[in-house]
Structure formats: C-alpha cells, structure tokens
Design a protein around this motif. Sequence first.
Motif, mmCIF file in Angstrom:
data_model
loop_
_atom_site.group_PDB
_atom_site.id
_atom_site.type_symbol
_atom_site.label_atom_id
_atom_site.label_comp_id
_atom_site.label_asym_id
_atom_site.label_seq_id
_atom_site.Cartn_x
_atom_site.Cartn_y
_atom_site.Cartn_z
ATOM 1 N N ASP A 1 24.920 -34.243 0.489
ATOM 2 C CA ASP A 1 23.586 -34.786 0.707
ATOM 3 C C ASP A 1 23.333 -35.104 2.171
ATOM 4 O OD1 ASP A 1 25.553 -36.700 0.580
ATOM 5 O OD2 ASP A 1 24.298 -38.237 -0.334
ATOM 6 N N ALA A 2 24.409 -35.409 2.923
ATOM 7 C CA ALA A 2 24.249 -35.749 4.332
ATOM 8 C C ALA A 2 23.917 -34.533 5.185
ATOM 9 C CB ALA A 2 25.516 -36.421 4.857
ATOM 10 N N ILE A 3 24.416 -33.363 4.811
ATOM 11 C CA ILE A 3 24.169 -32.160 5.607
ATOM 12 C C ILE A 3 23.049 -31.309 5.027
ATOM 13 C CG2 ILE A 3 26.535 -32.067 6.482
ATOM 14 C CD1 ILE A 3 27.177 -29.978 4.372
ATOM 15 N N ASP A 4 22.402 -31.812 3.988
ATOM 16 C CA ASP A 4 21.321 -31.072 3.348
ATOM 17 C C ASP A 4 20.217 -30.751 4.354
ATOM 18 O OD1 ASP A 4 19.809 -29.932 1.248
ATOM 19 O OD2 ASP A 4 18.639 -31.771 1.089
ATOM 20 N N GLY A 5 19.843 -29.478 4.420
ATOM 21 C CA GLY A 5 18.777 -29.054 5.316
ATOM 22 C C GLY A 5 19.247 -28.708 6.717
ATOM 23 N N TRP A 6 20.529 -28.897 6.994
ATOM 24 C CA TRP A 6 21.080 -28.584 8.321
ATOM 25 C C TRP A 6 21.938 -27.334 8.254
ATOM 26 C CZ3 TRP A 6 23.075 -33.197 11.710
ATOM 27 C CH2 TRP A 6 21.996 -34.025 12.029
ATOM 28 N N LEU A 7 22.109 -26.696 9.401
ATOM 29 C CA LEU A 7 23.059 -25.608 9.558
ATOM 30 C C LEU A 7 24.076 -26.024 10.620
ATOM 31 C CD1 LEU A 7 20.747 -22.455 9.567
ATOM 32 C CD2 LEU A 7 22.278 -23.188 7.743
ATOM 33 N N PRO A 8 25.340 -25.630 10.463
ATOM 34 C CA PRO A 8 26.344 -26.013 11.467
ATOM 35 C C PRO A 8 26.076 -25.340 12.805
ATOM 36 C CG PRO A 8 27.261 -24.437 9.902
ATOM 37 C CD PRO A 8 25.919 -24.823 9.368
ATOM 38 N N LEU A 9 26.325 -26.093 13.886
ATOM 39 C CA LEU A 9 26.212 -25.524 15.223
ATOM 40 C C LEU A 9 27.500 -24.782 15.550
ATOM 41 C CD1 LEU A 9 24.633 -28.590 17.078
ATOM 42 C CD2 LEU A 9 23.460 -26.626 16.052
ATOM 43 N N LYS A 10 27.424 -23.834 16.485
ATOM 44 C CA LYS A 10 28.577 -23.023 16.850
ATOM 45 C C LYS A 10 29.248 -23.576 18.100
ATOM 46 C CE LYS A 10 26.571 -18.799 14.890
ATOM 47 N NZ LYS A 10 26.144 -17.403 15.171
ATOM 48 N N SER A 11 30.571 -23.673 18.027
ATOM 49 C CA SER A 11 31.325 -24.247 19.146
ATOM 50 C C SER A 11 31.189 -23.418 20.411
ATOM 51 C CB SER A 11 32.802 -24.385 18.769
ATOM 52 O OG SER A 11 33.356 -23.128 18.410
ATOM 53 N N GLU A 12 31.009 -22.088 20.267
ATOM 54 C CA GLU A 12 30.900 -21.236 21.453
ATOM 55 C C GLU A 12 29.607 -21.465 22.222
ATOM 56 O OE1 GLU A 12 30.184 -18.476 17.809
ATOM 57 O OE2 GLU A 12 31.479 -20.165 18.352
ATOM 58 N N ASN A 13 28.677 -22.211 21.638
ATOM 59 C CA ASN A 13 27.421 -22.512 22.331
ATOM 60 C C ASN A 13 27.524 -23.751 23.213
ATOM 61 O OD1 ASN A 13 26.151 -20.322 21.134
ATOM 62 N ND2 ASN A 13 25.291 -21.522 19.457
ATOM 63 N N PHE A 14 28.729 -24.356 23.244
ATOM 64 C CA PHE A 14 28.922 -25.565 24.038
ATOM 65 C C PHE A 14 30.136 -25.403 24.948
ATOM 66 C CE2 PHE A 14 26.573 -26.827 20.329
ATOM 67 C CZ PHE A 14 25.662 -27.758 20.792
ATOM 68 N N GLU A 15 30.003 -25.862 26.170
ATOM 69 C CA GLU A 15 31.122 -25.892 27.114
ATOM 70 C C GLU A 15 31.615 -27.324 27.222
ATOM 71 O OE1 GLU A 15 32.101 -25.094 31.862
ATOM 72 O OE2 GLU A 15 30.044 -24.945 31.106
ATOM 73 N N ARG A 16 32.809 -27.561 26.731
ATOM 74 C CA ARG A 16 33.350 -28.911 26.764
ATOM 75 C C ARG A 16 33.850 -29.233 28.157
ATOM 76 N NH1 ARG A 16 38.083 -30.800 22.666
ATOM 77 N NH2 ARG A 16 39.432 -30.327 24.431
ATOM 78 N N LEU A 17 33.405 -30.366 28.708
ATOM 79 C CA LEU A 17 33.786 -30.783 30.047
ATOM 80 C C LEU A 17 34.855 -31.872 29.954
ATOM 81 C CD1 LEU A 17 30.141 -30.777 31.501
ATOM 82 C CD2 LEU A 17 31.859 -28.948 31.612
ATOM 83 N N GLU A 18 34.667 -33.006 30.618
ATOM 84 C CA GLU A 18 35.731 -33.999 30.631
ATOM 85 C C GLU A 18 35.619 -34.980 29.466
ATOM 86 O OE1 GLU A 18 32.415 -35.901 33.056
ATOM 87 O OE2 GLU A 18 33.238 -33.900 32.696
ATOM 88 N N LYS A 19 36.742 -35.628 29.195
ATOM 89 C CA LYS A 19 36.789 -36.676 28.174
ATOM 90 C C LYS A 19 36.187 -37.944 28.756
ATOM 91 C CE LYS A 19 40.162 -39.074 25.218
ATOM 92 N NZ LYS A 19 41.608 -39.150 24.863
ATOM 93 N N ILE A 20 35.273 -38.580 28.013
ATOM 94 C CA ILE A 20 34.596 -39.767 28.538
ATOM 95 C C ILE A 20 34.809 -41.015 27.690
ATOM 96 C CG2 ILE A 20 32.802 -38.475 29.748
ATOM 97 C CD1 ILE A 20 30.953 -38.961 27.381
ATOM 98 N N GLY A 21 35.477 -40.882 26.567
ATOM 99 C CA GLY A 21 35.695 -42.057 25.726
ATOM 100 C C GLY A 21 36.670 -41.782 24.604
ATOM 101 N N GLN A 22 37.216 -42.845 24.048
ATOM 102 C CA GLN A 22 38.177 -42.713 22.954
ATOM 103 C C GLN A 22 38.061 -43.913 22.034
ATOM 104 O OE1 GLN A 22 42.172 -41.793 24.168
ATOM 105 N NE2 GLN A 22 43.081 -42.473 22.239
ATOM 106 N N GLY A 23 38.051 -43.632 20.726
ATOM 107 C CA GLY A 23 38.010 -44.691 19.733
ATOM 108 C C GLY A 23 39.205 -44.604 18.808
ATOM 109 N N THR A 24 39.188 -45.425 17.776
ATOM 110 C CA THR A 24 40.304 -45.445 16.832
ATOM 111 C C THR A 24 40.447 -44.114 16.111
ATOM 112 O OG1 THR A 24 39.855 -47.800 16.476
ATOM 113 C CG2 THR A 24 41.301 -46.700 14.891
ATOM 114 N N TYR A 25 39.320 -43.502 15.759
ATOM 115 C CA TYR A 25 39.357 -42.275 14.972
ATOM 116 C C TYR A 25 38.661 -41.101 15.663
ATOM 117 C CZ TYR A 25 40.426 -45.777 11.413
ATOM 118 O OH TYR A 25 40.992 -46.808 10.716
ATOM 119 N N SER A 26 38.428 -41.215 16.976
ATOM 120 C CA SER A 26 37.659 -40.159 17.623
ATOM 121 C C SER A 26 37.894 -40.105 19.125
ATOM 122 C CB SER A 26 36.162 -40.364 17.356
ATOM 123 O OG SER A 26 35.738 -41.598 17.911
ATOM 124 N N ASN A 27 37.562 -38.962 19.700
ATOM 125 C CA ASN A 27 37.493 -38.790 21.145
ATOM 126 C C ASN A 27 36.095 -38.299 21.487
ATOM 127 O OD1 ASN A 27 40.233 -39.443 21.730
ATOM 128 N ND2 ASN A 27 40.856 -37.409 21.050
#
Length: 328
Positions: free
Chosen positions: A105-131
Amino acid sequence: MGCVNSKNIANSSIRDPPVIIRDASDSLKVHKVENRRKYFRRNGFKPLEVIKEEEEGEKTGIRKIVVESSNPNLDNKHSNESRRSSEGEQAAPGWPAWLRAAAGDAIDGWLPLKSENFERLEKIGQGTYSNVYRARDLQTGRIVALKKVRFDNFKPESVSFMAREIKILRTLDHPNVMKLEGIITSKLSCNIYLVFEYMEHDLSGLLSCPHVKFTDSQIKCYMLQLLKGIEHCHSRGVLHRDIKSSNILINNEGVLKIADFGLANFFDNKNKQQLTNRVVTLWYRPPELLLGSTSYGPCVDMWSVGCVFAELFNGKPILKGRTEVTTF
C-alpha cells in the motif's frame, strides 16, 4: 512416484524445504515454511499425503516437498493467496516481491527509480539503521539526498520496520517535513535508497560552529517551523520519536524540515496501544520514557522540541547525561 515416509518428515531439520501444494485443480502452489512437520500438522496433512520429493536445479540445491491437498478450504486459501499475489504484481510492476508483500500500500501508484540515473557523491550522514549520501540526479542535474536503509529482507521484522518508514513518509505532506520523492531498488539487489530533497545544513552542525549565534528572531522563526511540522505529524497520527537537533535540517534559504522517521510510528489517541520505550535519543528523552512507560502519545515529541528550544539559546544540549539515571 516414490513416497516420503513419516520418519523422514519427523526428522526434518528446522529450516525445511519449500512445500508445494497440489490442489484440486491439479495446479501447484509453492509455500516456503520454516518447519515442514508443523506445517503439515497445522493444515491437516498426513505423512502419506507426501507424494513426491524432487530436486530443483543443481546450482540452488533447493529440495521441494510436493503434497496433495484434499481440503477444499485449504485449496481456496492457497488459490486466493496466489490471486492476490498476481494482482499485486500487476498493480506494482518493477518492485521486488518482498517489498510488494511488506509495503504494497505504501508503494501503490509509484514506480521504482533506477540507480543508474543517480551519481552518488560523498557520505553526509549516518544513523542507527541508515547512511545518507549527497547525490546528483543525472537526468535533471539536481542535487538530492539518498538514504540507504539497512535491513535484511529475509527477516520479516526488519522488512516491516523499513516498510513502516515508507508508509509514514507517504502519509506526510508539509513544507516543514522532509518529503519522500522516490525509492531506488531493483529485483536483483537487497539495497534500497530513499530519495529526498537535499538540505545544506542540520541544526546540530550549525550549533557546533563557534561563530554561529542565533538571534532571538531566528530562534522564533525556526521554532515556529519546527512546531508546524510536528503539528502536521501529530494530526496525521504519527509520532516522530527521535526529535533532536541533528534530525532538524535547514537549507540556505532558512527553511526548516524535520527528517529521519526511522523510529517513527503511528498512534491513536482513542485506542492507546503499547509502544516501546527504547526510543528518542537519550539527551532528548522525556521522563516517562526514562521511567519505562509504554503508553504515551505526542507529549514525548513535545518534550524533545523543548530540549531543542533550550539548545538554540544555550548553543549545546542541556541534558547531556551518559546514562538514563544521570540524564534524569
């Protein structure tokens, strides 16, 4: 076809092969189960109803147990499950099956974005379960923030934890709350990235700068935006449960947004449910949580907002205890 005797079933290991149900229509349904013996007992199968054990693929080494069902209710149950799964695939093309199952239900109506469409730059933050990374959208040239969520898609509780954050983010829509713009995932990868607007600063970083001193007018402006954002969350039945200066983002135009809903949860004032008290970063944790309460509401966020308010004047957290006792 050979039979698998009851001794083999009784001695099956804890992590058993998938079970294939052959229903009345002679179609096969695959069901992954943790314990084959419990599965048979719960669904009324007898050992001799196992009609075949076969190998599937030399590479996977997965063994299938094929059983015949004589229970029409069970046949209907599996048929309905299969139909719902098929409908889900049609409604949410491109998403991996585990994500459709956990957060359909949370992703209803959405399509996944493609990783190749993004250029990952530097790391700017870090949490308990995420970067969190700064990244560039190669199609638009726009700078965005990518939050890489850490989870194990083989553990239902880990997936549901991640799915809840997506559901909450899609519930919220306010200028002072970080808005989820998209999700990057693929059927071949267990990684998932949440795409957000890029914000240049966080409140904690600004307060740590020796030359930064907020005026009374600036404090009023930021507190007004923070309170408006929190009011929106609470009006949508969402507790943030981790309000702190590092989760409050500010851009170069002075717009404030509440971020990081990894510990957030839904609440209902009319029907109080039991919630964990192991939330809110220690320096911003209210007394009721320090004392072990599991029945609480928006007041826990408001205590944290008060701590941030004092921090804006003081330039640093006001309750910097090392333990729950010293903080309290």
